[in-house]
Design an enzyme around this catalytic site. Sequence first.
Site, PDB file in Angstrom:
ATOM      1  N   ARG A   1      -7.965   5.919  -5.123  1.00  0.00           N
ATOM      2  CA  ARG A   1      -7.956   5.946  -3.690  1.00  0.00           C
ATOM      3  C   ARG A   1      -9.299   6.822  -3.260  1.00  0.00           C
ATOM      4  O   ARG A   1      -9.183   7.851  -3.191  1.00  0.00           O
ATOM      5  CB  ARG A   1      -6.833   6.037  -2.930  1.00  0.00           C
ATOM      6  CG  ARG A   1      -7.165   5.609  -1.494  1.00  0.00           C
ATOM      7  CD  ARG A   1      -5.756   5.419  -0.810  1.00  0.00           C
ATOM      8  NE  ARG A   1      -5.548   4.079  -0.526  1.00  0.00           N
ATOM      9  CZ  ARG A   1      -4.678   3.581   0.494  1.00  0.00           C
ATOM     10  NH1 ARG A   1      -4.084   4.355   1.531  1.00  0.00           N
ATOM     11  NH2 ARG A   1      -4.598   2.185   0.679  1.00  0.00           N
TER      12      ARG A   1
ATOM     13  N   ARG B   1       1.214  -1.336   6.937  1.00  0.00           N
ATOM     14  CA  ARG B   1       2.260  -1.271   8.079  1.00  0.00           C
ATOM     15  C   ARG B   1       2.970  -2.684   8.253  1.00  0.00           C
ATOM     16  O   ARG B   1       4.174  -2.776   8.410  1.00  0.00           O
ATOM     17  CB  ARG B   1       1.501  -0.933   9.367  1.00  0.00           C
ATOM     18  CG  ARG B   1       1.337   0.489   9.430  1.00  0.00           C
ATOM     19  CD  ARG B   1       0.399   0.834  10.726  1.00  0.00           C
ATOM     20  NE  ARG B   1      -1.033   0.518  10.033  1.00  0.00           N
ATOM     21  CZ  ARG B   1      -2.199   0.257  10.711  1.00  0.00           C
ATOM     22  NH1 ARG B   1      -1.782   0.895  12.077  1.00  0.00           N
ATOM     23  NH2 ARG B   1      -3.319   0.075  10.601  1.00  0.00           N
TER      24      ARG B   1
ATOM     25  N   SER C   1       0.660  -1.208  -0.075  1.00  0.00           N
ATOM     26  CA  SER C   1       0.109   0.207  -0.052  1.00  0.00           C
ATOM     27  C   SER C   1       0.816   1.077   0.168  1.00  0.00           C
ATOM     28  O   SER C   1       2.147   1.111   0.395  1.00  0.00           O
ATOM     29  CB  SER C   1      -0.858  -0.008   1.287  1.00  0.00           C
ATOM     30  OG  SER C   1      -1.979   0.758   1.103  1.00  0.00           O
ATOM     31  N   PRO C   2       0.408   2.361  -0.599  1.00  0.00           N
ATOM     32  CA  PRO C   2       1.298   3.689  -0.523  1.00  0.00           C
ATOM     33  C   PRO C   2       1.703   3.949   0.899  1.00  0.00           C
ATOM     34  O   PRO C   2       0.748   4.180   1.508  1.00  0.00           O
ATOM     35  CB  PRO C   2       0.281   4.592  -1.342  1.00  0.00           C
ATOM     36  CG  PRO C   2      -0.991   4.053  -1.236  1.00  0.00           C
ATOM     37  CD  PRO C   2      -1.117   2.487  -1.308  1.00  0.00           C
TER      38      PRO C   2
ATOM     39  N   GLN D   1       1.303   6.626  -7.077  1.00  0.00           N
ATOM     40  CA  GLN D   1       0.253   7.187  -6.530  1.00  0.00           C
ATOM     41  C   GLN D   1       0.315   8.871  -6.546  1.00  0.00           C
ATOM     42  O   GLN D   1       1.467   9.203  -6.109  1.00  0.00           O
ATOM     43  CB  GLN D   1      -0.208   6.845  -5.050  1.00  0.00           C
ATOM     44  CG  GLN D   1      -1.656   7.479  -4.454  1.00  0.00           C
ATOM     45  CD  GLN D   1      -1.468   7.309  -3.055  1.00  0.00           C
ATOM     46  OE1 GLN D   1      -0.754   7.624  -2.459  1.00  0.00           O
ATOM     47  NE2 GLN D   1      -2.477   6.681  -2.609  1.00  0.00           N
TER      48      GLN D   1
ATOM     49  N   TYR E   1      -6.948  15.286   1.814  1.00  0.00           N
ATOM     50  CA  TYR E   1      -6.034  16.058   1.034  1.00  0.00           C
ATOM     51  C   TYR E   1      -6.935  16.719  -0.092  1.00  0.00           C
ATOM     52  O   TYR E   1      -8.149  16.800  -0.049  1.00  0.00           O
ATOM     53  CB  TYR E   1      -4.898  15.053   0.026  1.00  0.00           C
ATOM     54  CG  TYR E   1      -4.137  14.590   1.330  1.00  0.00           C
ATOM     55  CD1 TYR E   1      -3.433  15.142   2.144  1.00  0.00           C
ATOM     56  CD2 TYR E   1      -3.946  13.243   1.527  1.00  0.00           C
ATOM     57  CE1 TYR E   1      -2.565  14.861   3.019  1.00  0.00           C
ATOM     58  CE2 TYR E   1      -3.291  12.508   2.488  1.00  0.00           C
ATOM     59  CZ  TYR E   1      -2.642  13.115   3.391  1.00  0.00           C
ATOM     60  OH  TYR E   1      -1.730  12.784   4.388  1.00  0.00           O
TER      61      TYR E   1
END
Length: 775
Positions: free
Chosen positions: A630, A725, A423-424, A501, A582
């Site tokens: 996303r 993670r 994952s980013p 991304q 964002y």
Amino acid sequence: MLWHAAPMMKIACIGGGPAGLYFAISMKLKDPAHEIEIFERNAPGVTFGWGVVFSDLTVDNITRNDPASAKTITDEFAHWDDIDVHIRGETVTSGGHGFIGISRKRLLAILQDRARELGVTLHFNAECDPADPKWRDYDLVIASDGANSRFRDANPAAFGVDVDVRRNRFVWLGTSKVFDAFTFAFEETEHGWIWAHAYRFAPDCSTFIVECSEETWRSFGFDRMSQDESIAACEQLFASYLDGHRLQSNASHLIGSAAWLNFRRIKCERWASGNVILLGDAAHTAHFSIGSGTKLALEDAIKLAEVLNRDGLSLEAALDEYQAERNLEVLKLQNSARNSTEWFETLGRYLRFEPLQFAYSLLTRSQRISHENLRLRDREWLEGVERWFWKRATDGRSNTTAPPMFAPLKLREMTVENRITVSPMAMYSAVDGVPNDFHLVHLGERALGGAGLVFTEMTCVSPEGRISPGCTGLWNAEQAAAWTRIVDFVHAQSKAKICLQLGHSGGKGSTRLGWEGNDVPLDEGNWPVMAASDVPWTPANQVPRAMTRADMDAVRDQFVAAVRMAIECGFDMVELHAAHGYLLSSFITPLQNNRTDDYGGSLENRLRYPLEVFAAMRAAWPGDRPMSVRISATDWAGEDGVTPDEAVAIGEAFAREGADLIDVSAGQTWAEQQPVYGRMFQTPFSDKIRNEGRLATMAVGNIYEPDHANSILAAGRADLVALARPHLIDPMWTLRAAAQLDYRGVHVPPQYLNGMSQLARNLKREAEAAAALRV
Ligand SMILES: Cc1cc2nc3c(=O)[nH]c(=O)nc-3n(C[C@H](O)[C@H](O)[C@H](O)COP(=O)(O)OP(=O)(O)OC[C@H]3O[C@@H](n4cnc5c(N)ncnc54)[C@H](O)[C@@H]3O)c2cc1C
Ligand SMILES: Cc1cc2nc3c(=O)[nH]c(=O)nc-3n(C[C@H](O)[C@H](O)[C@H](O)COP(=O)(O)O)c2cc1C
């Protein structure tokens, strides 16, 4: 008043269900001096319901508590192993499920005999009124009066009662037809789908619960039918399963029972008030589809009797321990029960699945049973599911039996080797937006680790679009060259595909490196920020400038310019970051967007600019390469923010603009969010978007075991699984999973082959040793 757990207590149990009876038995076993009376409103032998199912663990618990009654109960158990799922004329049978069940009537009769034998006084036909002053004469009044407890509801505030009335309708019937397997029968009718949960609990009798949505129930006219008419209609609907046997109800002659019900999920903040203590269904309920209500009632009873008789424990302390320990167990079960309840309530999502996957989804619905649990139960059946999955993943070319996470996925002309994604993750380690050796090693190492798809961190389209001074960017040739080096390494040294991304930080920009304080403005050198509206992220953050149309044009063009450079760099895929508060997310969430023009207000308006950016990027990106977006599928703000229903519409809108995959994240869109964390906690949103919107999705969020990934993929809850993670500390997560699952098809860099085979051997040896110990 400070009470002490006295050696002898005068106790009234309201209700002679499993909870009241078993508590009385358990108390008498602890100390025969207790004076216990049970008051049951119905006559002996008259009860609602038919059979109850048990688990092995419950049997162990009751055997330890009272071997005498446990022996009588277990001697009469009906056992069965298989689950049959009937749908669209097909039957899917899986084995190894190991159920045990008994008639509720027999269970109560056994417990009544045992209670009498131990000196408990039983009063039948004794309706109890909580207002009756006689209850004050008892040291304790045990409210074991079931889900509709009058003793609890006489004082709901004292117990902090929370009732959630669920959507579907059900009726609990019985039949003399003996089902050899636990049977789920789904029938499509002109009024909608209706289904039965049926299982044998005695040599000549089965439980037969019929369930459907409220709409189907009304459309059938069940709301206007008498009980006999309802039963006759159900007999006709399920005639092909009943082989001429009749359905029967035993609810009609009962006080306080109705034929069709809505399940009521009950929780209580406090389980005791004054001398009244809640026990069993009065304190909590768990949906019938996970069959644990009686287990919880019996285990409550064991625990309450234990704490009340423990030397040196005050009554308050005893009750605190009773609630603390039991509530934990109850919450776990209620969690699983909620998943199971919701599965039946959202059945429409899964009805398009092929029967085998439908059955898999049904079996794993509560998330207590996983892929590997199913392998232990019925290896052959599970391997059939795996073969089916691989066939579909390869357009019928592969007959492989292997875990779903290793199956390929094709998006446009890009095929990922397996379903695991890195994952980013922002690394805050770039200078002037240029990725460096750290990024090469970091991303390169994760590509070598076997994941099918590796995402870059959010790479920003302009210097002001960065979150922090350490963010990577793609707005100049130096950055493009640095990215090319990384992409080339990934392509040359691994089978992984690499996705860029792209994002813009909006109002959450100009903040410190992640480990120096998330979302905290810089000490110096801040740059001005802009967003959909002039709403600051927190009072400590800058007030962003509300974007003008000229700003929108400029930022859209920056995204397009970055996409053009990404083609030169050789990226396989591009993702637009429209989540987490964002810039683009600040348009989508109503919590950040208070615009009154065409870009604010309705969801359609709030999506207008993000869709415009996406469409412009799509137009610049090659038609044979995929793009994803996303999104935050919820703002974790209830109806005030983006809801999961809106998330389906958001996914659909991006798909119309050419998105091939919806990367389903959640939250981080407003500082006051109230997320509900847990294992795989965002996967339900992916499930919803995938199966209601019919879109390809990627699930992410606390997915950390291969078993999670396989369960999610095989159940059709996502098409790809992303881990963030777990990959930070274990770049080789996918290779390790392959070793653990003894899957040989994964690409291992030749330099690492020795390590891989040694790991596989060691893990196999350890698993065999653990299995030998269990035997
Ligand atoms: C459709 C359905 C299927 C189920 N299937 C299963 C299953 O397979 N396995 C399982 O473990 N559980 C199952 N359950 C749940 C299970 O029935 C309950 O969780 C369990 O009975 C709880 O026991 P209890 O003693 O707390 O409550 P109950 O069994 O409800 O007993 C309460 C008793 O109190 C009496 N009472 C109520 N009010 C008064 C009053 N004012 N005065 C005197 N008496 C009163 C009632 O008549 C009743 O006998 C199912 C429930 C439903 C609705
Ligand atoms: C250090 C770190 C940095 C992250 N940076 C990004 C990012 O740049 N872009 C993004 O979309 N998500 C980012 N995320 C979110 C992750 O991609 C992922 O959605 C989230 O961590 C939940 O997955 P997990 O439970 O597997 O960690 C980041 C997460 C972490 C832990």
